[in-house]
Design an enzyme around this catalytic site. Structure first.
Site, short mmCIF file in Angstrom:
data_model
loop_
_atom_site.label_atom_id
_atom_site.label_comp_id
_atom_site.label_asym_id
_atom_site.label_seq_id
_atom_site.Cartn_x
_atom_site.Cartn_y
_atom_site.Cartn_z
N GLU A 114 0.82 -1.21 0.00
CA GLU A 114 0.00 0.00 0.00
C GLU A 114 0.86 1.26 0.00
OE1 GLU A 114 -4.02 -1.30 2.25
OE2 GLU A 114 -2.17 -1.67 3.37
N GLU A 134 -3.50 -9.67 4.18
CA GLU A 134 -4.30 -9.37 5.38
C GLU A 134 -5.36 -10.42 5.66
OE1 GLU A 134 -2.57 -5.32 4.38
OE2 GLU A 134 -3.22 -7.11 3.29
#
Length: 266
Positions: A114, A134
């Site tokens: 990210e 995640e």
């Protein structure tokens, strides 16, 4: 520029002429981000934006990896590597107005991926791997992965990354257009700095305005595209840099830019 050594030891802040180099410096943990890194990054970006002599930033990781995301040991202690209003690593929710390039070797996972997505350009080594793991840990990618990926990749590729949690090789993402340059292992930083120098030769006002139009125009109604663009670009054509660029071209010399990039959030 290292004015806060007590919080910046995990983030190396160096200047190479008009380029700012930010190096995540926790190689023993694949540069997993801590609160200290987030605070140091936010402070470094603030100074980068404020200084007219710095044009482009490059972010990379020490020890052969970019960033493996959030430091999970810190998370278990209740620490989150984010800064209010700035997001993960002090940058993902509010990237700088000036251009920033990610130089990726090894792993760019979770928040590390990210972080790269928050940059304007990505240079990656051929053995780099990007992923959003995640879901494997009962979490979701809230630092930009779920919202930036479908804007930068075909939706089904974004879905695969988010739902499987499996990393993808840089070559596949380069073929999808996510990565600007794919280079041999160990050369990502050198190539990113070369790219930064190419950008730094141009008018800072023209560069930041071009970035603003590209990032903002996706939300503009079709009927208003050119009017909204003019609101941002008319000041560029009226600037001293526009006259200097034309004069330098006619006189066959390098331009001497008078503008500096504005330091306000996009």
């Amino acid at each position: 520029m290292d004015r806060h050594p007590d919080i910046q030891e995990e983030l190396l802040v160096q200047e190479q002429g008009d380029i700012l180099l930010l190096t995540l410096n926790r190689p023993q943990a694949r540069n997993a981000a801590t609160l200290r890194i987030a605070q140091a990054m936010a402070a470094a970006i603030d100074e980068f934006e404020a200084r007219s002599d710095l044009c482009v930033a490059v972010v990379t990781g020490a020890g052969g990896n970019f960033c493996s995301g959030m430091d999970l040991k810190g998370f278990l202690r209740g620490e989150k590597p984010r800064v209010e209003g700035r997001g993960f690593a002090g940058i993902t929710e509010r990237p700088p107005v000036k251009p920033i390039i990610a130089a990726v070797e090894g792993y760019a996972l979770a928040g590390g991926f990210e972080l790269a997505l928050a940059c304007d350009l990505i240079v990656a080594s051929e053995d780099a791997r990007f992923g959003l793991p995640e879901a494997k840990r009962g979490l979701v990618a809230t630092a930009g992965g779920l919202v930036r990926l479908p804007r930068q990749l075909p939706q089904r590729i974004a879905m695969e990354l988010a739902m499987t949690g499996e990393p993808m090789p840089a070559a596949r993402l380069h073929a999808c257009g996510l990565i600007n340059q794919l280079v041999p292992a160990g050369q990502a930083l050198d190539r990113a700095i070369a790219l930064a120098r190419s950008i730094a030769q141009n008018s800072p006002l023209a560069v930041t305005t071009s970035k603003a139009v590209i990032l903002q125009s996706g939300e503009w109604p079709a009927a208003e595209l050119f009017e909204r663009q003019r609101q941002l670009t008319d000041p560029v054509f009226a600037s001293p840099d526009a006259r200097e660029g034309a004069a330098a071209f006619a006189e066959k010399r390098k331009p001497v830019w008078q503008s500096s990039a504005p330091g306000a959030p996009l």
